[in-house]
Design an enzyme around this catalytic site. Structure first.
Site, PDB file in Angstrom:
ATOM      1  CG  ASP A  29     -12.644  36.796  -2.422  1.00 48.45           C
ATOM      2  OD1 ASP A  29     -12.847  35.729  -1.829  1.00 48.45           O
ATOM      3  OD2 ASP A  29     -13.375  37.808  -2.320  1.00 48.45           O
TER       4      ASP A  29
ATOM      5  N   GLY B 273      -6.067  12.398   8.180  1.00 45.17           N
ATOM      6  CA  GLY B 273      -7.458  12.126   8.542  1.00 45.17           C
ATOM      7  C   GLY B 273      -8.218  11.249   7.571  1.00 45.17           C
TER       8      GLY B 273
ATOM      9  CD  GLU C 268     -19.637  37.509   1.097  1.00 42.48           C
ATOM     10  OE1 GLU C 268     -19.682  36.552   0.290  1.00 42.48           O
ATOM     11  OE2 GLU C 268     -18.586  37.825   1.694  1.00 42.48           O
TER      12      GLU C 268
HETATM   13  P1  ATP Z   1      -2.937  11.317   9.976  1.00 43.26           P
HETATM   14  O1  ATP Z   1      -2.274  11.361   8.655  1.00 43.26           O
HETATM   15  O2  ATP Z   1      -3.256  12.693  10.520  1.00 43.26           O
HETATM   16  O3  ATP Z   1      -2.309  10.417  10.978  1.00 43.26           O
HETATM   17  P2  ATP Z   1      -4.817   9.287   9.299  1.00 43.26           P
HETATM   18  O4  ATP Z   1      -4.994   9.239   7.827  1.00 43.26           O
HETATM   19  O5  ATP Z   1      -3.954   8.274   9.933  1.00 43.26           O
HETATM   20  O6  ATP Z   1      -4.406  10.756   9.725  1.00 43.26           O
HETATM   21  P3  ATP Z   1      -6.783   8.340  11.092  1.00 43.26           P
HETATM   22  O7  ATP Z   1      -6.065   8.717  12.348  1.00 43.26           O
HETATM   23  O8  ATP Z   1      -6.766   6.921  10.711  1.00 43.26           O
HETATM   24  O9  ATP Z   1      -6.271   9.240   9.907  1.00 43.26           O
HETATM   25  O10 ATP Z   1      -8.278   8.824  11.113  1.00 43.26           O
HETATM   26  C1  ATP Z   1      -8.758   9.713  12.089  1.00 43.26           C
HETATM   27  C2  ATP Z   1     -10.166   9.370  12.458  1.00 43.26           C
HETATM   28  O11 ATP Z   1     -11.033   9.672  11.374  1.00 43.26           O
HETATM   29  C3  ATP Z   1     -10.396   7.911  12.730  1.00 43.26           C
HETATM   30  O12 ATP Z   1     -10.111   7.579  14.053  1.00 43.26           O
HETATM   31  C4  ATP Z   1     -11.867   7.747  12.406  1.00 43.26           C
HETATM   32  O13 ATP Z   1     -12.652   8.163  13.495  1.00 43.26           O
HETATM   33  C5  ATP Z   1     -12.088   8.730  11.292  1.00 43.26           C
HETATM   34  N1  ATP Z   1     -12.037   8.097   9.966  1.00 43.26           N
HETATM   35  C6  ATP Z   1     -11.190   8.406   8.951  1.00 43.26           C
HETATM   36  N2  ATP Z   1     -11.463   7.673   7.852  1.00 43.26           N
HETATM   37  C7  ATP Z   1     -12.492   6.872   8.177  1.00 43.26           C
HETATM   38  C8  ATP Z   1     -13.211   5.871   7.470  1.00 43.26           C
HETATM   39  N3  ATP Z   1     -12.941   5.565   6.195  1.00 43.26           N
HETATM   40  N4  ATP Z   1     -14.197   5.251   8.113  1.00 43.26           N
HETATM   41  C9  ATP Z   1     -14.505   5.563   9.383  1.00 43.26           C
HETATM   42  N5  ATP Z   1     -13.870   6.474  10.091  1.00 43.26           N
HETATM   43  C10 ATP Z   1     -12.876   7.138   9.521  1.00 43.26           C
END
Ligand code: ATP
Length: 610
Positions: A516, A222, A441
């Site tokens: 925890d 992500g 908490e």
């Molecule tokens: P994976 O390893 O799970 O394949 P990844 O690193 O390839 O993940 P992406 O699929 O490129 O991640 O990112 C997922 C979504 O997160 C993108 O489609 C976008 O909407 C959002 N996103 C991630 N990083 C950015 C960024 N730097 N700017 C804008 N949007 C982002």
């Protein structure tokens, strides 16, 4: 911000293919059953109407001279026997089923010759339709087996799905541009020359420059690795073929390698282009000498290495690969000429998070109180995908709350929903459990207030969220790159604050502290085995791939690790108890307020210490 509309609908396509195959399979079964029915109606029905005769009965009848005629038809296993006697011939006919006409003939030839029975062998013309139906019916098991095999192969993807093309054959290129990626400025800067090379490769070749073949993008899921790969293709205006490492994993030996070959063949046809292999660790993990699926994986990886070595200089193909487990990769993949450039894609920093939030806010309505900077401050460690998800969730929450626009509290709720889970206001909780949660908490919050390295409390609640009965949220106002030993030790003390409060205030301990304890033990273990923070053990790393490798450290070291983990946890637990014992009045007051109001804000919490 354009969402990834052009993301491959790979799963849907695969599902459609499976559906098509199943329909084909059902049609085939229907054909075969149809054929069987025709065969039965033409053959079997007649037989059923005729009177059947047993073989022993036939022999007795022959011996008694009661047989007038025996009629056989080639290709049929039914023999017509006409009994001697008066009346219509049809009336005297009987049927005998034999395994083979030829064998039957030989068997009764002698008897027939002796008794002068008429023996007829007919060459009955066979209905061609019946013949086809007959052979189809007898081939049924084989056909079923073949169809089943084809289905499995199709599900496995032998159908030759060698990467989804964006652009190329249909001229469509990815629409993503660098401006659609927020933050990551240095990484984009590093990749801009790749775009330039894809745009005008000849200029580089004329200068005698060797073009990078493979670029490896390391980073958590992500963080935008796929987005970057697409943006490079989008900026350069070249097609983009994407495939995931897991799609090369095949049940049948050699198929993975053949898919790699096909992928590169396809790329060569549409060059200049970009090949993107996501989750490359699925095929690129270290080769082993084991058999079975390991060997198949080794073959796939070898083929990938061969393909990357086999590029001609004039072939403008750049292979981008992504992984979040770089340590798993086979060293051969990282050699010059292969993935010799590695770029780390980190989780965004404070400014990066704000930029991503702003980018993803473009087609949403926000109230004037929304402050992206403060949200960015509350979301340290979030990836781009998680931040995009926060905004989407906040839009859903705002709609459910019938707000005109997304408010700051909708976003805060979305962050909590993602980090701790959904608030469960309707769950019925006993007074005893509420009291226990309130002290637990309050314990976390009060203890951390006395720990200088720990951040301020943002909110304490005893309303269950997700799996937690309550939660203490801390402010995250700083992006840290390194974490000190003191900070780790104090973090363990704060984690132990919940259990310590239960013990001190209620003289009881509960299962509520399990998470925890797990986190604290993990910190203690990492301090000793990963960060080399133990005075006695010194700065050594006990991180090994295989537990057997630990043997080289000797039992004394391993025992020491076990002992020291216990010492660290014990100390943290004791420190938490000491802090609370010295501040019992505050602990009681916070717990009572929580029981009354269920939630305390940071301002309300700070008042207890004035
Ligand atoms: P994976 O390893 O799970 O394949 P990844 O690193 O390839 O993940 P992406 O699929 O490129 O991640 O990112 C997922 C979504 O997160 C993108 O489609 C976008 O909407 C959002 N996103 C991630 N990083 C950015 C960024 N730097 N700017 C804008 N949007 C982002």
């Amino acid at each position: 911000m354009k969402k990834d509309n052009d993301k491959p609908k790979g799963k849907n396509r695969k599902n459609n293919e499976i559906l098509k195959t199943i329909v084909l399979f059902i049609l085939l079964i229907a054909c075969i059953v149809g054929a069987g029915t025709i065969y039965y109606l033409n053959n079997g029905k007649d037989k059923a109407e005729e009177k059947e005769l047993a073989y022993t009965e036939l022999i007795t009848s022959i011996n008694e001279g009661k047989i007038e005629k025996i009629e056989m038809t080639t290709g049929s296993n039914s023999v017509k026997v006409t009994l001697a006697g008066e009346g219509e011939e049809k009336e005297r006919e009987k049927t005998l089923l034999v395994p083979s006409t030829q064998a039957f003939m030989e068997l009764i030839q002698e008897k027939v010759d002796k008794d002068g029975i008429k023996l007829e062998l007919n060459q009955k013309p066979v209905n061609p339709l019946l013949k086809v139906a007959d052979s189809l019916f007898s081939l049924l098991p084989t056909i079923l087996l073949v169809v089943l095999m084809l289905m499995i192969i199709k599900m496995q993807g032998l159908g030759g799905d060698s990467g989804k093309i964006y652009g190329g054959e249909d001229g469509r290129k990815p629409e993503v541009r660098f401006e659609d990626i927020a933050g990551l400025d240095e990484e984009k800067g590093e990749l801009i020359e790749i775009v330039d090379f894809l745009k005008k490769p000849q200029a580089y070749l004329d200068m005698g420059a060797k073009i990078p073949r493979g670029i490896l993008l390391y980073g958590k899921p992500g963080t935008g690795k796929t987005l970057i790969a697409k943006a490079i293709a989008g900026e350069a205006g070249v097609p983009f073929i994407s495939m995931s490492g897991s799609e090369f994993i095949e049940m049948f030996a050699g198929l993975g390698a053949s898919r790699v070959r096909k992928l590169f063949e396809k790329a060569k046809k549409i060059s200049p282009c970009i090949i993107f292999i996501d989750e490359i660790d699925a095929i690129g993990s270290r080769r082993t000498s084991n058999s079975g699926s390991e060997t198949e994986n080794n073959q796939t990886l070898n083929q990938l290495l061969v393909e990357m070595d086999g590029f001609e200089t004039n072939e403008t193909i750049i292979v981008l690969a992504a992984t979040n487990r770089p340590e798993m990769l086979d060293k051969a993949l990282l050699r010059p000429g292969r993935f010799d450039r590695q770029i780390t894609i980190p989780a965004p920093d404070l400014n990066g998070r704000e930029a991503i939030l702003k980018l993803h806010s473009q087609n949403k309505k926000f109230a004037s109180d929304v402050d992206f900077k403060s949200i960015a401050g509350d979301t340290a460690g979030f990836t781009g995908a998680e931040l995009a998800n926060v905004l989407n969730e906040s839009a859903i929450i705002a709609t459910r709350n019938k707000h005109d626009a997304i408010t700051n509290s909708d976003i805060e709720n979305a962050v909590k929903k993602i980090t701790v889970g959904l608030e469960k206001t309707n769950r019925v909780i006993s007074d005893k459990d509420k009291r226990l949660t309130a002290y637990h908490e309050a314990g976390h919050a009060v203890v951390s207030k006395f720990l200088p390295t720990q951040t301020d409390v943002k909110e304490v609640s005893i309303i269950p969220r997700g799996l937690a009965g309550g939660y203490t949220m801390y402010k995250t106002n700083e992006d840290k790159f390194y974490v000190s030993k003191t900070e780790l030790l104090e973090k363990m003390v704060a984690l132990m604050g919940g259990r310590a409060a239960e013990k001190i205030a209620l003289n009881e301990i509960s299962t509520g502290a399990s998470n925890d304890i797990e986190v604290a033990t993990g910190i203690a273990k990492d301090m000793l085995t990963v960060y080399g923070m133990d005075d006695k053990l010194g700065p050594i790393s006990l991180k090994v791939d295989d537990p057997y490798q630990l043997q080289i450290f000797g039992e004394k070291v391993i025992d020491e690790v076990g002992n020291q983990i216990q010492v660290l946890i014990d100390t943290a637990y004791r420190t938490a108890q000491e802090i609370l014992s010295a501040n019992m009045n505050i602990l009681d007051a916070v717990a009572m307020t929580l029981l009354e109001k269920e939630k305390i804000t940071s301002e309300e919490f700070e008042k207890f210490f004035e």
